[in-house]
Write a protein that holds these residues in place. Structure first.
Motif, short mmCIF file in Angstrom:
data_model
loop_
_atom_site.label_atom_id
_atom_site.label_comp_id
_atom_site.label_asym_id
_atom_site.label_seq_id
_atom_site.Cartn_x
_atom_site.Cartn_y
_atom_site.Cartn_z
N GLY A 1 0.81 -1.21 0.00
CA GLY A 1 0.00 0.00 0.00
C GLY A 1 0.84 1.26 0.00
N PHE A 2 1.93 1.23 0.75
CA PHE A 2 2.83 2.38 0.85
C PHE A 2 3.43 2.73 -0.51
N ALA A 3 3.78 1.71 -1.28
CA ALA A 3 4.47 1.93 -2.55
C ALA A 3 3.52 2.27 -3.69
N ALA A 4 2.23 2.18 -3.44
CA ALA A 4 1.26 2.31 -4.53
C ALA A 4 1.40 3.63 -5.29
N ASP A 5 1.61 4.73 -4.59
CA ASP A 5 1.65 6.04 -5.25
C ASP A 5 3.03 6.67 -5.21
N ARG A 6 4.08 5.83 -5.14
CA ARG A 6 5.45 6.34 -5.08
C ARG A 6 6.28 5.79 -6.23
N ARG A 7 7.17 6.63 -6.71
CA ARG A 7 8.08 6.21 -7.79
C ARG A 7 9.31 5.51 -7.22
N GLN A 8 9.78 5.97 -6.07
CA GLN A 8 10.94 5.37 -5.42
C GLN A 8 10.56 4.99 -3.99
N VAL A 9 11.03 3.84 -3.54
CA VAL A 9 10.73 3.36 -2.19
C VAL A 9 12.04 2.90 -1.56
N ARG A 10 12.33 3.45 -0.41
CA ARG A 10 13.53 3.07 0.35
C ARG A 10 13.09 2.32 1.60
N ILE A 11 13.54 1.09 1.76
CA ILE A 11 13.15 0.26 2.90
C ILE A 11 14.36 0.10 3.82
N ASP A 12 14.27 0.68 5.02
CA ASP A 12 15.36 0.60 5.99
C ASP A 12 15.23 -0.70 6.78
N CYS A 13 16.26 -1.54 6.70
CA CYS A 13 16.23 -2.86 7.35
C CYS A 13 17.19 -2.93 8.53
N ALA A 14 17.57 -1.78 9.08
CA ALA A 14 18.56 -1.77 10.16
C ALA A 14 18.09 -2.57 11.37
N ARG A 15 16.76 -2.61 11.61
CA ARG A 15 16.23 -3.33 12.77
C ARG A 15 15.56 -4.65 12.37
N LEU A 16 15.80 -5.09 11.15
CA LEU A 16 15.29 -6.39 10.72
C LEU A 16 16.31 -7.46 11.05
N ARG A 17 15.92 -8.44 11.87
CA ARG A 17 16.84 -9.50 12.28
C ARG A 17 16.75 -10.71 11.36
N ARG A 18 15.54 -11.03 10.93
CA ARG A 18 15.36 -12.26 10.17
C ARG A 18 14.12 -12.15 9.30
N ILE A 19 14.15 -12.81 8.15
CA ILE A 19 12.98 -12.99 7.32
C ILE A 19 12.96 -14.45 6.91
N ASP A 20 11.81 -15.10 7.05
CA ASP A 20 11.80 -16.54 6.79
C ASP A 20 11.61 -16.82 5.30
N PHE A 21 11.73 -18.10 4.95
CA PHE A 21 11.76 -18.53 3.57
C PHE A 21 10.50 -18.14 2.82
N VAL A 22 9.34 -18.40 3.44
CA VAL A 22 8.07 -18.12 2.78
C VAL A 22 7.86 -16.62 2.62
N CYS A 23 8.16 -15.87 3.67
CA CYS A 23 7.97 -14.42 3.62
C CYS A 23 8.88 -13.78 2.56
N ALA A 24 10.09 -14.32 2.41
CA ALA A 24 10.99 -13.80 1.39
C ALA A 24 10.41 -14.03 0.00
N GLY A 25 9.72 -15.15 -0.18
CA GLY A 25 9.07 -15.40 -1.46
C GLY A 25 7.96 -14.41 -1.74
N THR A 26 7.17 -14.10 -0.71
CA THR A 26 6.11 -13.11 -0.87
C THR A 26 6.72 -11.74 -1.17
N LEU A 27 7.81 -11.41 -0.50
CA LEU A 27 8.49 -10.14 -0.76
C LEU A 27 8.95 -10.08 -2.21
N PHE A 28 9.50 -11.18 -2.73
CA PHE A 28 9.93 -11.20 -4.13
C PHE A 28 8.76 -10.87 -5.04
N ASN A 29 7.61 -11.49 -4.80
CA ASN A 29 6.44 -11.24 -5.63
C ASN A 29 6.06 -9.77 -5.65
#
Length: 388
Positions: A320-348
């Motif tokens: 939803g956040f990216a819907a009306d934006r041309r550029q999107v910057r995602i800060d992952c400094a506080r991201l510790r882990r992303i699991d296999f399935v969620c990474a697939g959804t992120l790819f999509n």
């Protein structure tokens, strides 16, 4: 089961990496280090991703970056931290092992994610020698370390009798304070004290002050009453007890009683007393400047903690956040882990955004998460930059 989220890569939009590189070149600034620019090669090609992923079948990944690297990434994504660590250590310690910098950064970040400073420090010299560059600095990226950094200083409750025998325990307090930069001491349950104990106490506070460690004393009034009963004006004894009481009154923000006691101290010991300095926690809050409101970049978004499953609310908000934006910057400094399935959804999601001509970058990504993103080809639909 087969995960159906690995379709063909979108071809209608230019890959994000090329666009970002051209933008940096136009500004005269070199592009940031990308995940795809790191070497993850290893001599061990006998391991398979399927073994780590269990019954999960990966389709159309084809990264060609080494089965052992892939296995370590997926082991961590699945929560098997110990196995991932053992594999990475075996890779860098293996006889005649020729592993690239990417594998070393994974190992160092896994130490940081586990809060294992000793393991981290045992490897940084080898890293610096091998790659002729400074290693990443030590930062506690563990869940406990994150809570500690964002919360109040540690609280220690002092109880019982305050005597010279407390010296060893006070050294532990001092070590904790130096490690964290601040410490809170609740003295409300101290029931007895002698002059030797007051001397130990004052040395502790003096050492911490010299090391610029912030000390906050809580519930000091009961202990001040105990100390006050021990003092006799005109009898030059128990000097440390006098001085400790003067310290406590500063933490209690009781200036009137402090000044009266300071006069008695000067008469009794024929020397100047300490000067008044309010040290109470409430006074510190009153004097602290009001923090400026946090600012958020208009195109900024954050990943935090651990992301898992196909129904991650965070990923839904990202779409939803990216819907009306041309550029999107995602800060992952506080991201510790992303699991296999969620990474697939992120790819999509990111593949769809790329096909729409949007430029997406994931910055400050820890090396273990970045490794999985490469395994899942996320770095082909977004610009991935490692954290330092």
């Amino acid at each position: 089961m087969a995960l159906p989220f690995f379709g063909k890569k979108p071809t209608s939009a230019e890959p994000l990496g090329g666009a970002v590189e051209r933008a940096h070149a136009a500004d005269g600034v070199p592009p940031p280090t990308e995940l795809s620019g790191l070497d993850f090669s290893a001599t061990d090609h006998g391991r398979g991703l399927a073994r780590a992923a269990g019954l999960v079948e990966v389709q159309e990944v084809g990264s060609g970056i080494g089965a052992a690297f892939e296995e370590a990434a997926v082991l961590y994504a699945n929560g098997n931290d110990g196995e991932a660590l053992a594999l990475l250590e075996a890779m860098v310690d293996g006889e005649h092992a020729e592993v690239g910098e990417g594998v070393w950064l994974m190992l160092l970040d896994l130490y940081r994610l586990a809060g294992n400073k000793q393991g981290f420090e045992s490897r940084v010299l080898d890293y610096a020698t091998r790659f002729e560059r400074s290693p990443p600095p030590w930062v506690d990226l563990s869940a406990a370390g994150g809570r500690a950094r964002s919360g109040l200083p540690p609280l220690i409750n002092l109880t019982g009798q305050l005597t010279a025998q407390a010296a060893k325990q006070f050294q532990q307090v001092a070590a904790l304070g130096r490690r964290r930069g601040a410490v809170r001491l609740d003295v409300g349950r101290v029931r007895g004290v002698d002059d030797a104990g007051c001397g130990v106490w004052r040395r502790l506070l003096g050492e911490l002050a010299a090391d610029r460690v912030k000390v906050t004393l809580l519930n000091v009034e009961p202990l001040a009453e105990v100390l006050g009963k021990r003092l006799v004006v005109g009898k030059a004894q128990e000097r440390d007890t006098w001085l400790m009481l003067l310290e406590l009154l500063q933490y209690a923000d009781d200036q009137a009683r402090f000044e009266n006691l300071a006069v008695d101290y000067a008469v009794t010991f024929e020397e100047s007393p300490p000067s008044w300095e309010c040290r109470s926690a409430t006074a510190a809050l009153r004097e602290a400047p009001t923090p400026a409101p946090a600012t958020t970049e208009p195109d900024g978004f954050c990943f935090e903690g651990e992301l898992s499953g196909t129904s991650s609310d965070t990923l839904k908000r990202l779409a939803g956040f990216a819907a009306d934006r041309r550029q999107v910057r995602i800060d992952c400094a506080r991201l510790r882990r992303i699991d296999f399935v969620c990474a697939g959804t992120l790819f999509n999601i990111l593949a769809t955004l790329q096909a729409q001509g949007k430029l997406v970058s994931l910055v400050n990504v820890n090396a273990m998460v970045a490794a999985l993103l490469r395994v899942m080809s996320v770095d082909q639909v977004a610009h991935v930059t490692l954290r330092q």
